[in-house]
Design a protein around this motif. Structure first.
Motif, PDB file in Angstrom:
ATOM      1  N   VAL A  17      99.218  56.472  25.799  1.00 29.50           N
ATOM      2  CA  VAL A  17      99.534  55.839  27.081  1.00 29.50           C
ATOM      3  C   VAL A  17      98.254  55.318  27.735  1.00 29.50           C
ATOM      4  O   VAL A  17      98.209  54.200  28.256  1.00 29.50           O
ATOM      5  CB  VAL A  17     100.255  56.840  28.014  1.00 29.50           C
ATOM      6  CG1 VAL A  17     100.419  56.277  29.406  1.00 29.50           C
ATOM      7  CG2 VAL A  17     101.595  57.230  27.427  1.00 29.50           C
ATOM      8  N   LEU A  18      97.211  56.136  27.713  1.00 26.45           N
ATOM      9  CA  LEU A  18      95.941  55.728  28.310  1.00 26.45           C
ATOM     10  C   LEU A  18      95.343  54.529  27.587  1.00 26.45           C
ATOM     11  O   LEU A  18      94.786  53.628  28.214  1.00 26.45           O
ATOM     12  CB  LEU A  18      94.961  56.898  28.320  1.00 26.45           C
ATOM     13  CG  LEU A  18      95.372  58.086  29.188  1.00 26.45           C
ATOM     14  CD1 LEU A  18      94.434  59.261  28.961  1.00 26.45           C
ATOM     15  CD2 LEU A  18      95.415  57.690  30.651  1.00 26.45           C
ATOM     16  N   ALA A  19      95.480  54.499  26.259  1.00 32.34           N
ATOM     17  CA  ALA A  19      94.969  53.370  25.479  1.00 32.34           C
ATOM     18  C   ALA A  19      95.714  52.085  25.840  1.00 32.34           C
ATOM     19  O   ALA A  19      95.106  51.014  25.945  1.00 32.34           O
ATOM     20  CB  ALA A  19      95.082  53.650  23.986  1.00 32.34           C
ATOM     21  N   ARG A  20      97.021  52.175  26.039  1.00 28.77           N
ATOM     22  CA  ARG A  20      97.787  50.979  26.431  1.00 28.77           C
ATOM     23  C   ARG A  20      97.360  50.483  27.811  1.00 28.77           C
ATOM     24  O   ARG A  20      97.199  49.281  28.027  1.00 28.77           O
ATOM     25  CB  ARG A  20      99.280  51.275  26.397  1.00 28.77           C
ATOM     26  CG  ARG A  20      99.855  51.250  24.994  1.00 28.77           C
ATOM     27  CD  ARG A  20     101.380  51.306  24.997  1.00 28.77           C
ATOM     28  NE  ARG A  20     101.910  52.578  25.480  1.00 28.77           N
ATOM     29  CZ  ARG A  20     102.045  53.665  24.728  1.00 28.77           C
ATOM     30  NH1 ARG A  20     101.706  53.632  23.458  1.00 28.77           N
ATOM     31  NH2 ARG A  20     102.535  54.779  25.238  1.00 28.77           N
ATOM     32  N   VAL A  21      97.182  51.395  28.737  1.00 30.10           N
ATOM     33  CA  VAL A  21      96.728  51.010  30.077  1.00 30.10           C
ATOM     34  C   VAL A  21      95.347  50.352  29.990  1.00 30.10           C
ATOM     35  O   VAL A  21      95.103  49.305  30.600  1.00 30.10           O
ATOM     36  CB  VAL A  21      96.695  52.229  31.020  1.00 30.10           C
ATOM     37  CG1 VAL A  21      95.979  51.905  32.320  1.00 30.10           C
ATOM     38  CG2 VAL A  21      98.099  52.724  31.292  1.00 30.10           C
ATOM     39  N   ALA A  22      94.461  50.944  29.223  1.00 31.48           N
ATOM     40  CA  ALA A  22      93.110  50.396  29.085  1.00 31.48           C
ATOM     41  C   ALA A  22      93.144  49.017  28.426  1.00 31.48           C
ATOM     42  O   ALA A  22      92.409  48.116  28.818  1.00 31.48           O
ATOM     43  CB  ALA A  22      92.240  51.355  28.272  1.00 31.48           C
ATOM     44  N   TYR A  23      94.029  48.843  27.440  1.00 31.29           N
ATOM     45  CA  TYR A  23      94.139  47.533  26.789  1.00 31.29           C
ATOM     46  C   TYR A  23      94.641  46.484  27.782  1.00 31.29           C
ATOM     47  O   TYR A  23      94.155  45.354  27.806  1.00 31.29           O
ATOM     48  CB  TYR A  23      95.059  47.588  25.570  1.00 31.29           C
ATOM     49  CG  TYR A  23      95.222  46.225  24.934  1.00 31.29           C
ATOM     50  CD1 TYR A  23      94.210  45.696  24.147  1.00 31.29           C
ATOM     51  CD2 TYR A  23      96.362  45.465  25.159  1.00 31.29           C
ATOM     52  CE1 TYR A  23      94.333  44.442  23.590  1.00 31.29           C
ATOM     53  CE2 TYR A  23      96.495  44.206  24.601  1.00 31.29           C
ATOM     54  CZ  TYR A  23      95.478  43.695  23.809  1.00 31.29           C
ATOM     55  OH  TYR A  23      95.592  42.444  23.270  1.00 31.29           O
ATOM     56  N   LEU A  24      95.604  46.852  28.599  1.00 28.97           N
ATOM     57  CA  LEU A  24      96.103  45.905  29.602  1.00 28.97           C
ATOM     58  C   LEU A  24      95.013  45.539  30.610  1.00 28.97           C
ATOM     59  O   LEU A  24      94.969  44.413  31.106  1.00 28.97           O
ATOM     60  CB  LEU A  24      97.321  46.487  30.315  1.00 28.97           C
ATOM     61  CG  LEU A  24      98.571  46.614  29.454  1.00 28.97           C
ATOM     62  CD1 LEU A  24      99.665  47.362  30.214  1.00 28.97           C
ATOM     63  CD2 LEU A  24      99.070  45.252  29.016  1.00 28.97           C
TER      64      LEU A  24
END
Length: 176
Positions: A17-24
């Protein structure tokens, strides 16, 4: 009870989840990974107090703050390319020719127009900063910029070719 008790489980459960937020936030996988790693490292330092509250909210806040800090540090210095440019194909004479074309073009402008363009585009100042530095109004900065760019297009057509060449990637096979 260990200082980091529960941290590994938290990372395992929330890293996707954190990786997706960071990618966005970043738009780049490598920068997103770096951002998550930095946020988790900062969280680990404060884990005993963080785990008692809402660790997800804490890590997200660290992600956002770190992203903003990185953006401020790099916004003028970094340009991302899909691939590393092949410097062996670059012709050193092109840089010299570009400098001559730009200098010749700037020499054909009035002093104020030249000053406005240099401050706005080479020094990356805002219209307000340029106006304050030159002691003129913001509207004057805008009109000098407009008039100077129009004059450059008229008297130095080589600049259009220079701009077109710099807008395209220098590496073959790299999509625009």
């Amino acid at each position: 009870m260990s200082r980091y008790e529960g941290f590994a489980e938290f990372v395992h459960a929330r890293s996707g989840v954190l990786a997706r937020v960071a990618y966005l936030l970043t738009g780049d996988h490598q920068h997103a990974e770096d951002l998550v790693q930095t946020a988790l490292a900062r969280t680990a330092v404060h884990w005993p107090s963080v785990r008692a509250g809402d660790p997800v909210a804490y890590v997200r806040r660290v992600l956002y703050h770190e992203h903003i800090s990185r953006w401020r540090r790099r916004r003028l210095r970094e340009t991302l390319f899909p691939r590393m440019p092949d410097v062996s194909q670059a012709d050193p004479a092109d840089a010299t020719i570009d400098q001559i074309v730009v200098r010749r073009a700037l020499a054909r402008l009035s002093r104020r127009q030249r000053a406005v363009l240099v401050l706005r585009y080479f020094e990356d100042m805002t219209e307000a900063e340029t106006a304050e530095l030159l002691g003129i109004g913001v509207g004057t900065v805008k009109s000098h910029t407009r008039d100077a760019l129009a004059r450059l297009r008229q008297v130095e057509p080589d600049l259009v070719a220079l701009y077109d060449r710099s807008a395209r990637p220098a590496v073959r096979g790299v999509a625009r």
